[in-house]
Design a protein around this motif. Structure first.
Motif, mmCIF file in Angstrom:
data_model
loop_
_atom_site.group_PDB
_atom_site.id
_atom_site.type_symbol
_atom_site.label_atom_id
_atom_site.label_comp_id
_atom_site.label_asym_id
_atom_site.label_seq_id
_atom_site.Cartn_x
_atom_site.Cartn_y
_atom_site.Cartn_z
ATOM 1 N N ALA A 99 0.829 -1.211 0.000
ATOM 2 C CA ALA A 99 0.000 0.000 0.000
ATOM 3 C C ALA A 99 0.862 1.259 0.000
ATOM 4 C CB ALA A 99 -0.914 0.001 1.231
ATOM 5 N N THR A 100 0.367 2.287 -0.667
ATOM 6 C CA THR A 100 1.092 3.561 -0.664
ATOM 7 C C THR A 100 0.649 4.439 0.495
ATOM 8 O OG1 THR A 100 -0.512 4.476 -2.209
ATOM 9 C CG2 THR A 100 1.504 3.540 -3.145
ATOM 10 N N ALA A 101 -0.516 4.168 1.059
ATOM 11 C CA ALA A 101 -0.986 4.885 2.250
ATOM 12 C C ALA A 101 -1.243 3.855 3.340
ATOM 13 C CB ALA A 101 -2.266 5.660 1.944
ATOM 14 N N HIS A 102 -0.817 4.120 4.532
ATOM 15 C CA HIS A 102 -0.998 3.232 5.692
ATOM 16 C C HIS A 102 -0.315 1.887 5.489
ATOM 17 C CE1 HIS A 102 -3.827 6.169 7.158
ATOM 18 N NE2 HIS A 102 -4.525 6.057 6.050
ATOM 19 N N ALA A 103 0.772 1.874 4.750
ATOM 20 C CA ALA A 103 1.496 0.618 4.512
ATOM 21 C C ALA A 103 1.968 0.029 5.832
ATOM 22 C CB ALA A 103 2.687 0.875 3.593
ATOM 23 N N GLY A 104 1.833 -1.273 5.951
ATOM 24 C CA GLY A 104 2.241 -1.960 7.166
ATOM 25 C C GLY A 104 1.172 -1.959 8.242
ATOM 26 N N HIS A 105 0.033 -1.323 7.977
ATOM 27 C CA HIS A 105 -1.061 -1.268 8.949
ATOM 28 C C HIS A 105 -2.320 -1.853 8.313
ATOM 29 C CE1 HIS A 105 1.286 1.255 11.664
ATOM 30 N NE2 HIS A 105 1.724 1.842 10.567
ATOM 31 N N ILE A 106 -3.279 -2.223 9.129
ATOM 32 C CA ILE A 106 -4.495 -2.862 8.620
ATOM 33 C C ILE A 106 -5.210 -1.972 7.606
ATOM 34 C CG2 ILE A 106 -6.026 -2.080 10.470
ATOM 35 C CD1 ILE A 106 -7.308 -4.933 10.286
ATOM 36 N N GLU A 107 -5.127 -0.654 7.769
ATOM 37 C CA GLU A 107 -5.800 0.251 6.853
ATOM 38 C C GLU A 107 -5.217 0.170 5.444
ATOM 39 O OE1 GLU A 107 -4.488 1.064 9.770
ATOM 40 O OE2 GLU A 107 -6.008 2.065 10.982
ATOM 41 N N GLY A 108 -3.966 -0.239 5.337
ATOM 42 C CA GLY A 108 -3.326 -0.345 4.029
ATOM 43 C C GLY A 108 -3.817 -1.507 3.204
ATOM 44 N N ALA A 109 -4.303 -2.562 3.848
ATOM 45 C CA ALA A 109 -4.718 -3.763 3.120
ATOM 46 C C ALA A 109 -5.882 -3.499 2.159
ATOM 47 C CB ALA A 109 -5.049 -4.883 4.099
ATOM 48 N N PRO A 110 -6.990 -2.887 2.597
ATOM 49 C CA PRO A 110 -8.072 -2.667 1.635
ATOM 50 C C PRO A 110 -7.687 -1.681 0.529
ATOM 51 C CG PRO A 110 -8.700 -1.844 3.814
ATOM 52 C CD PRO A 110 -7.378 -2.529 3.949
ATOM 53 N N ALA A 111 -6.864 -0.690 0.849
ATOM 54 C CA ALA A 111 -6.419 0.251 -0.182
ATOM 55 C C ALA A 111 -5.584 -0.477 -1.226
ATOM 56 C CB ALA A 111 -5.621 1.384 0.461
ATOM 57 N N SER A 112 -4.736 -1.381 -0.791
ATOM 58 C CA SER A 112 -3.912 -2.151 -1.706
ATOM 59 C C SER A 112 -4.771 -3.097 -2.545
ATOM 60 C CB SER A 112 -2.876 -2.951 -0.915
ATOM 61 O OG SER A 112 -2.133 -3.768 -1.778
ATOM 62 N N ALA A 113 -5.766 -3.713 -1.929
ATOM 63 C CA ALA A 113 -6.656 -4.617 -2.657
ATOM 64 C C ALA A 113 -7.420 -3.866 -3.734
ATOM 65 C CB ALA A 113 -7.627 -5.293 -1.691
ATOM 66 N N GLU A 114 -7.871 -2.671 -3.412
ATOM 67 C CA GLU A 114 -8.600 -1.862 -4.401
ATOM 68 C C GLU A 114 -7.683 -1.484 -5.566
ATOM 69 O OE1 GLU A 114 -10.745 2.452 -4.532
ATOM 70 O OE2 GLU A 114 -11.162 1.183 -2.790
ATOM 71 N N ARG A 115 -6.452 -1.095 -5.250
ATOM 72 C CA ARG A 115 -5.499 -0.750 -6.302
ATOM 73 C C ARG A 115 -5.246 -1.952 -7.201
ATOM 74 N NH1 ARG A 115 -1.032 -2.627 -6.786
ATOM 75 N NH2 ARG A 115 -0.718 -3.043 -4.576
ATOM 76 N N ALA A 116 -5.024 -3.126 -6.594
ATOM 77 C CA ALA A 116 -4.737 -4.324 -7.382
ATOM 78 C C ALA A 116 -5.939 -4.720 -8.239
ATOM 79 C CB ALA A 116 -4.325 -5.469 -6.467
ATOM 80 N N ALA A 117 -7.147 -4.629 -7.683
ATOM 81 C CA ALA A 117 -8.350 -4.959 -8.450
ATOM 82 C C ALA A 117 -8.494 -4.009 -9.640
ATOM 83 C CB ALA A 117 -9.583 -4.887 -7.559
ATOM 84 N N HIS A 118 -8.239 -2.733 -9.419
ATOM 85 C CA HIS A 118 -8.291 -1.756 -10.501
ATOM 86 C C HIS A 118 -7.264 -2.107 -11.579
ATOM 87 C CE1 HIS A 118 -7.536 2.105 -12.527
ATOM 88 N NE2 HIS A 118 -8.824 2.275 -12.355
ATOM 89 N N ASP A 119 -6.058 -2.476 -11.151
ATOM 90 C CA ASP A 119 -5.006 -2.852 -12.100
ATOM 91 C C ASP A 119 -5.399 -4.096 -12.892
ATOM 92 O OD1 ASP A 119 -3.521 -0.723 -11.169
ATOM 93 O OD2 ASP A 119 -2.100 -1.958 -10.033
#
Length: 137
Positions: A99-119
């Protein structure tokens, strides 16, 4: 505690909110702080849970490596390399560490999942590439 999260059964029962707190936050008044936050989030009835379990995962051998307490360099969390596709675009990375925001924290996981799904949508033939919208040919 970092805000409660749900882990309830299919019909909402039993209700099972859970949360995370820094190991240093756990002290003599921790359980009272947890129930106060539950009441604040879910109403007064939540201040008296049937069961309250506090688990210190920082002492678990397979959950937390011994070096995590000394971790001071977070520069690789959210690193652009971890967002690059692999295997000729067939592998998309998604985790809190990417994740580019909140990396390493639980908040980063959904942001990363959304980015990957978009990709995935943007690179998959037959999809529109727009968030949440897909069309197959």
């Amino acid at each position: 505690m970092s805000g409660p999260h749900g882990m309830s059964g299919p019909d909402g029962r039993p209700a099972g909110p859970f949360g995370f707190a820094h190991a240093g936050a756990v002290g003599p008044d921790f359980e009272e702080a947890v129930t106060a936050q539950l009441a604040q989030c879910f109403g007064p009835a939540a201040a008296t849970p049937d069961i309250l379990r506090v688990r210190n995962r920082s002492t678990e051998r397979w959950t937390v490596p011994s070096t995590v307490r000394r971790l001071a360099d977070y520069s690789l969390f959210g690193h652009p390399r971890y967002q690059q596709l692999a295997l000729d675009g067939r592998l998309h990375w998604a985790s809190t560490g990417t994740a580019t925001a909140h990396a390493g924290h639980i908040e980063g996981a959904p942001a990363s999942a959304e980015r990957a799904a978009h990709d995935v949508l943007a690179t998959t033939p037959g999809t529109t590439g727009r968030r949440g919208v897909s069309a197959t040919s």
